[in-house]
Design an enzyme around this catalytic site. Sequence first.
Site, PDB file in Angstrom:
ATOM      1  CD  GLN A  40      -3.836  -0.247  -1.402  1.00 15.38           C
ATOM      2  OE1 GLN A  40      -4.168   0.308  -2.451  1.00 15.38           O
ATOM      3  NE2 GLN A  40      -4.101   0.274  -0.219  1.00 15.38           N
ATOM      4  CB  CYS A  49       3.439  12.651  12.904  1.00 16.43           C
ATOM      5  SG  CYS A  49       4.017  13.962  13.964  1.00 16.43           S
ATOM      6  CG  ASN A 106      -0.242  -0.325   2.500  1.00 18.38           C
ATOM      7  OD1 ASN A 106       0.331  -1.398   2.639  1.00 18.38           O
ATOM      8  ND2 ASN A 106      -0.275   0.582   3.450  1.00 18.38           N
ATOM      9  CB  THR A 124     -26.777  -9.761  11.670  1.00 17.56           C
ATOM     10  OG1 THR A 124     -27.395 -10.438  12.764  1.00 17.56           O
ATOM     11  CG2 THR A 124     -27.801  -9.447  10.600  1.00 17.56           C
TER      12      THR A 124
HETATM   13  N1  PLP Z   1      -4.282  -4.135   3.841  1.00 11.95           N
HETATM   14  C1  PLP Z   1      -3.821  -3.174   3.025  1.00 11.95           C
HETATM   15  C2  PLP Z   1      -2.677  -3.476   2.103  1.00 11.95           C
HETATM   16  C3  PLP Z   1      -4.382  -1.902   3.040  1.00 11.95           C
HETATM   17  O1  PLP Z   1      -3.904  -0.945   2.241  1.00 11.95           O
HETATM   18  C4  PLP Z   1      -5.456  -1.653   3.932  1.00 11.95           C
HETATM   19  C5  PLP Z   1      -6.040  -0.310   4.030  1.00 11.95           C
HETATM   20  O2  PLP Z   1      -5.363   0.679   3.834  1.00 11.95           O
HETATM   21  C6  PLP Z   1      -5.918  -2.705   4.734  1.00 11.95           C
HETATM   22  C7  PLP Z   1      -5.306  -3.924   4.665  1.00 11.95           C
HETATM   23  C8  PLP Z   1      -7.057  -2.516   5.684  1.00 11.95           C
HETATM   24  O3  PLP Z   1      -8.276  -2.425   5.009  1.00 11.95           O
HETATM   25  P1  PLP Z   1      -9.561  -1.800   5.757  1.00 11.95           P
HETATM   26  O4  PLP Z   1      -9.409  -0.331   5.689  1.00 11.95           O
HETATM   27  O5  PLP Z   1     -10.737  -2.267   4.984  1.00 11.95           O
HETATM   28  O6  PLP Z   1      -9.545  -2.336   7.138  1.00 11.95           O
END
Ligand code: PLP
Length: 392
Positions: free
Chosen positions: A186, A332, A158, A244
């Site tokens: 991603q 930060c 990410n 649910t």
């Molecule tokens: N994994 C990756 C690589 C992500 O970029 C993110 C969110 O930024 C997540 C997991 C978590 O996803 P969520 O925001 O749906 O919890």
Amino acid sequence: MPERRIYLDNSATTAMAPQVLAAMQPYLNDVYGNASSLHSFGRDAAAALDEAHSVVGCAMGARASEIVFTGCGTESDNLAIRGIALAARRQRGFERGHIISTATEHHAVEATVHQMHELFGFDITMLPVDDAGCVAAADLRRAIRPDTVLASLMLANNEVGTLLPIRTLADLCHEHSVLFHTDAVQAPAYLPLDVNELHVDALALSAHKFYGPKGVGVLYLREGTPYLPTLTGGGHERGRRPGTVNVAGAVGAAAAMKYVMQERIVQAPRLCALRDRMIAGVLERVPYARLSGHPTERLPGHASFLFKDVDGESLLMSLDVEGFAVSTGSACTSGDPEPSPVLTAMGIPRDWALGGLRITLGYHSTEADVDALLETLPMCVDRVRRAALEML
Ligand code: PLP
């Protein structure tokens, strides 16, 4: 508020597609039954939920029964890692068990793996990465032990956009009876996902990263994979995720999956070209700038940079004032900026790592957006650098 606002933070979240909202609409009011209820209201909701399982499964080469709807990508990662590792350890009779991951994972994986060590006594190995964020198959091979039960390695990073060769890594694990989970959160907006081609046992997605609603995750769990539900309660989602089910959300995730399957064929090459325009433009115009992540094996639309002697958060705020929404890599805490663990794991020195910036393009991004940022960014970097010098 600036006059123009340009959104370049599509890795953080995406705008829900109109057709996704339209698909969800009936399930937000008219069809409100609980999908577990036996009466006709419940059956209407259950039919929509069944269809959502089929659509999402079909999009990934999976069976409908292998798809579990969850509350978010984080939850999917948590359920997969905890559930598979605990079940596999018990099944194989190991006292401790061993899990492999990397320091460049999203917190959803990284923190879960650490908790597996601290709370559940697993040994863990966090694999090193190179300066582009890649994992070497040889390092993975070396890390595998007789009691390794699970490896969790992300498909697309990410923060720096680097893609890992999941098929190769998963095959290597399977040769040693190690189960494989990948965080593919991603990926869906940009890359085709086929769980059989990837050869993974579990895979996590999050609908809001691909033009679907927030608060809906998907967990693919290959049939026969050892799994202990670590969220306990009723038998929803075939006992794998009690609670649910958010039917409107599941319908939205399915509609979003249909949308990106159509769009990404055109969008992926377009976004690769726009991304490369952004990368070339930034490196040409901004002094002491470098690309972070892999130069070619990276997500379409994902351009991430390091600016030497720049505070990433100040740069983000400076761009925000100019109307651009981007993101930074450093976290930060109480005014004491720390370089991101991802950049640190990649061996980036602190004076570069504090100046991380992520620009992520989406389906609505245009060449004009890229050029507008390229016009403004050099001035913002310069402004932030000067301000830092004045403070010395
Ligand atoms: N994994 C990756 C690589 C992500 O970029 C993110 C969110 O930024 C997540 C997991 C978590 O996803 P969520 O925001 O749906 O919890």
